[in-house]
Write a protein that holds these residues in place. Structure first.
Motif, mmCIF file in Angstrom:
data_model
loop_
_atom_site.group_PDB
_atom_site.id
_atom_site.type_symbol
_atom_site.label_atom_id
_atom_site.label_comp_id
_atom_site.label_asym_id
_atom_site.label_seq_id
_atom_site.Cartn_x
_atom_site.Cartn_y
_atom_site.Cartn_z
ATOM 1 N N VAL A 8 0.768 -7.529 -41.886
ATOM 2 C CA VAL A 8 0.421 -7.562 -43.304
ATOM 3 C C VAL A 8 -1.009 -7.053 -43.440
ATOM 4 O O VAL A 8 -1.920 -7.567 -42.797
ATOM 5 N N THR A 34 8.906 -13.760 -50.903
ATOM 6 C CA THR A 34 7.973 -13.430 -51.978
ATOM 7 C C THR A 34 8.365 -14.193 -53.233
ATOM 8 O O THR A 34 9.544 -14.429 -53.479
ATOM 9 N N GLY A 37 3.761 -14.797 -57.147
ATOM 10 C CA GLY A 37 2.462 -14.228 -56.797
ATOM 11 C C GLY A 37 2.040 -14.429 -55.361
ATOM 12 O O GLY A 37 0.896 -14.171 -55.018
ATOM 13 N N LEU A 38 2.950 -14.919 -54.512
ATOM 14 C CA LEU A 38 2.634 -15.141 -53.103
ATOM 15 C C LEU A 38 3.588 -14.378 -52.195
ATOM 16 O O LEU A 38 4.758 -14.211 -52.517
ATOM 17 N N VAL A 39 3.072 -13.945 -51.064
ATOM 18 C CA VAL A 39 3.887 -13.400 -49.983
ATOM 19 C C VAL A 39 3.732 -14.384 -48.834
ATOM 20 O O VAL A 39 2.619 -14.703 -48.425
ATOM 21 N N GLU A 40 4.849 -14.907 -48.357
ATOM 22 C CA GLU A 40 4.826 -15.917 -47.304
ATOM 23 C C GLU A 40 5.568 -15.378 -46.080
ATOM 24 O O GLU A 40 6.705 -14.936 -46.190
ATOM 25 N N ARG A 55 0.262 -17.282 -45.719
ATOM 26 C CA ARG A 55 0.457 -17.016 -47.152
ATOM 27 C C ARG A 55 -0.630 -16.077 -47.643
ATOM 28 O O ARG A 55 -1.803 -16.248 -47.308
ATOM 29 N N ALA A 58 -0.026 -11.907 -53.527
ATOM 30 C CA ALA A 58 0.734 -10.664 -53.621
ATOM 31 C C ALA A 58 -0.119 -9.518 -54.165
ATOM 32 O O ALA A 58 0.060 -8.370 -53.767
ATOM 33 N N GLN A 59 -1.068 -9.807 -55.046
ATOM 34 C CA GLN A 59 -1.935 -8.776 -55.606
ATOM 35 C C GLN A 59 -2.842 -8.156 -54.546
ATOM 36 O O GLN A 59 -3.284 -7.026 -54.696
ATOM 37 N N VAL A 61 -1.997 -7.819 -51.217
ATOM 38 C CA VAL A 61 -1.247 -7.197 -50.123
ATOM 39 C C VAL A 61 -1.159 -5.695 -50.378
ATOM 40 O O VAL A 61 -0.637 -5.251 -51.390
#
Length: 85
Positions: A8, A34, A37-40, A55, A58-59, A61
């Motif tokens: 990532v 996803t 607003g989070l990518v885990e 975690r 998302a903005q 990444v």
């Protein structure tokens, strides 16, 4: 599977930083989720128990690269076949 890996790339303001989550033992895998607003990125066991979690907003990444484990156990061996004379 062992060797399953996710990279990532995250914007940290003055540049980017790369994080890696890898399945460290046999039978574990890496899942990506996803939402809100989070990518885990989670390393989980065969039974679904989370072992490690990362975690990211998302903005922030920039890129996410999934490297699945090879089905033959990671052996990238080249075999040369010779024809009998």
């Amino acid at each position: 599977m062992r060797g399953d890996r996710v990279e990532v790339v995250v914007d940290v303001g003055d540049g980017t930083r790369t994080y890696e989550v890898e399945a460290t033992r046999a039978g574990r895998r890496v899942d990506v989720r996803t939402g809100r607003g989070l990518v885990e990125v989670v390393e989980v066991t065969r039974g679904g128990t989370p072992v490690r979690t990362a975690r990211f907003m998302a903005q922030r990444v920039v890129a996410m690269v999934e490297h699945p484990a090879s089905p033959d156990g990671g052996a990238d061996e080249v075999v040369t076949l010779h024809r009998a004379a």
